[in-house]
Write a protein that holds these residues in place. Structure first.
Motif, PDB file in Angstrom:
ATOM      1  N   GLU A   1      -1.997 -14.436  -3.531  1.00  0.00           N
ATOM      2  CA  GLU A   1      -0.607 -14.227  -3.923  1.00  0.00           C
ATOM      3  C   GLU A   1      -0.079 -12.892  -3.399  1.00  0.00           C
ATOM      4  O   GLU A   1       1.035 -12.798  -2.899  1.00  0.00           O
ATOM      5  CB  GLU A   1      -0.476 -14.281  -5.444  1.00  0.00           C
ATOM      6  CG  GLU A   1       0.958 -14.425  -5.890  1.00  0.00           C
ATOM      7  CD  GLU A   1       1.067 -14.780  -7.356  1.00  0.00           C
ATOM      8  OE1 GLU A   1       1.838 -14.115  -8.043  1.00  0.00           O
ATOM      9  OE2 GLU A   1       0.379 -15.711  -7.800  1.00  0.00           O
ATOM     10  N   THR A   2      -0.877 -11.851  -3.523  1.00  0.00           N
ATOM     11  CA  THR A   2      -0.537 -10.560  -2.914  1.00  0.00           C
ATOM     12  C   THR A   2      -1.757 -10.060  -2.161  1.00  0.00           C
ATOM     13  O   THR A   2      -2.879 -10.169  -2.655  1.00  0.00           O
ATOM     14  CB  THR A   2      -0.109  -9.505  -3.961  1.00  0.00           C
ATOM     15  OG1 THR A   2      -1.150  -9.349  -4.905  1.00  0.00           O
ATOM     16  CG2 THR A   2       1.172  -9.903  -4.664  1.00  0.00           C
ATOM     17  N   GLN A   3      -1.525  -9.545  -0.997  1.00  0.00           N
ATOM     18  CA  GLN A   3      -2.619  -9.129  -0.134  1.00  0.00           C
ATOM     19  C   GLN A   3      -2.190  -7.919   0.685  1.00  0.00           C
ATOM     20  O   GLN A   3      -1.023  -7.761   1.000  1.00  0.00           O
ATOM     21  CB  GLN A   3      -2.977 -10.278   0.808  1.00  0.00           C
ATOM     22  CG  GLN A   3      -4.436 -10.411   1.026  1.00  0.00           C
ATOM     23  CD  GLN A   3      -4.815 -11.836   1.429  1.00  0.00           C
ATOM     24  OE1 GLN A   3      -4.065 -12.778   1.268  1.00  0.00           O
ATOM     25  NE2 GLN A   3      -5.985 -11.965   1.965  1.00  0.00           N
ATOM     26  N   SER A   4      -3.166  -7.084   1.031  1.00  0.00           N
ATOM     27  CA  SER A   4      -2.900  -5.935   1.890  1.00  0.00           C
ATOM     28  C   SER A   4      -3.817  -5.997   3.099  1.00  0.00           C
ATOM     29  O   SER A   4      -5.004  -6.292   2.954  1.00  0.00           O
ATOM     30  CB  SER A   4      -3.160  -4.629   1.141  1.00  0.00           C
ATOM     31  OG  SER A   4      -2.249  -4.482   0.091  1.00  0.00           O
ATOM     32  N   VAL A   5      -3.255  -5.731   4.277  1.00  0.00           N
ATOM     33  CA  VAL A   5      -4.045  -5.737   5.498  1.00  0.00           C
ATOM     34  C   VAL A   5      -3.661  -4.535   6.366  1.00  0.00           C
ATOM     35  O   VAL A   5      -2.580  -3.982   6.224  1.00  0.00           O
ATOM     36  CB  VAL A   5      -3.873  -7.041   6.323  1.00  0.00           C
ATOM     37  CG1 VAL A   5      -4.341  -8.260   5.535  1.00  0.00           C
ATOM     38  CG2 VAL A   5      -2.445  -7.224   6.761  1.00  0.00           C
ATOM     39  N   VAL A   6      -4.572  -4.163   7.256  1.00  0.00           N
ATOM     40  CA  VAL A   6      -4.321  -3.104   8.223  1.00  0.00           C
ATOM     41  C   VAL A   6      -4.453  -3.701   9.614  1.00  0.00           C
ATOM     42  O   VAL A   6      -5.448  -4.360   9.906  1.00  0.00           O
ATOM     43  CB  VAL A   6      -5.327  -1.935   8.049  1.00  0.00           C
ATOM     44  CG1 VAL A   6      -5.118  -0.898   9.141  1.00  0.00           C
ATOM     45  CG2 VAL A   6      -5.199  -1.318   6.665  1.00  0.00           C
ATOM     46  N   ILE A   7      -3.433  -3.517  10.440  1.00  0.00           N
ATOM     47  CA  ILE A   7      -3.436  -4.031  11.811  1.00  0.00           C
ATOM     48  C   ILE A   7      -3.325  -2.836  12.760  1.00  0.00           C
ATOM     49  O   ILE A   7      -2.439  -1.998  12.602  1.00  0.00           O
ATOM     50  CB  ILE A   7      -2.240  -4.971  12.073  1.00  0.00           C
ATOM     51  CG1 ILE A   7      -2.195  -6.123  11.089  1.00  0.00           C
ATOM     52  CG2 ILE A   7      -2.230  -5.453  13.524  1.00  0.00           C
ATOM     53  CD1 ILE A   7      -3.088  -7.270  11.365  1.00  0.00           C
ATOM     54  N   VAL A   8      -4.209  -2.786  13.744  1.00  0.00           N
ATOM     55  CA  VAL A   8      -4.119  -1.775  14.785  1.00  0.00           C
ATOM     56  C   VAL A   8      -3.819  -2.500  16.100  1.00  0.00           C
ATOM     57  O   VAL A   8      -4.547  -3.406  16.497  1.00  0.00           O
ATOM     58  CB  VAL A   8      -5.428  -0.968  14.906  1.00  0.00           C
ATOM     59  CG1 VAL A   8      -5.327   0.029  16.054  1.00  0.00           C
ATOM     60  CG2 VAL A   8      -5.720  -0.236  13.609  1.00  0.00           C
TER      61      VAL A   8
END
Length: 113
Positions: A101-108
């Motif tokens: 439902e809620t998510q956090s990601v890091v993209i480089v």
């Protein structure tokens, strides 16, 4: 459903782009239509940045982020400003095989097309 995305660009790529180049941050279905489910448009000068992708950013009402269980989150620098990926663009991506439902990601952004 919402995905918080932290986006940055690799040092080796930073030297090959201009501050005014367009950055697209988007999510698309891992399997299914190639059209983005949610998209944000920024510029290289905004990096690093944080954005949130959600159903309000859907390009089509029937193609919402919450309608899919698995997505690919991508960030792409477009030299031309075109929404269509082109040779010479730079990308970073991450597959989410189970969308919460809620998510956090890091993209480089670290690869050249």
């Amino acid at each position: 459903v919402s995905i918080s995305v932290q986006v940055d660009i690799a040092a080796k790529i930073k030297q090959q782009v201009n501050l005014g180049d367009t950055v697209f941050i988007y999510a698309k279905a891992l399997t299914g239509p190639p059209m983005p489910l949610a998209i944000v448009r920024k510029q290289v000068s905004d990096l690093p940045l944080a954005v949130t992708l959600n159903d309000a950013m859907a390009m089509m009402p029937t193609m919402k982020l919450s309608s899919f269980k698995a997505v690919k989150v991508m960030a792409r620098v477009s030299k031309s400003g075109s929404a269509m990926p082109q040779k010479g663009d730079f990308v970073g991506s991450l597959d989410l095989s189970e969308l919460a439902e809620t998510q956090s990601v890091v993209i480089v952004i670290n690869e050249k097309i």
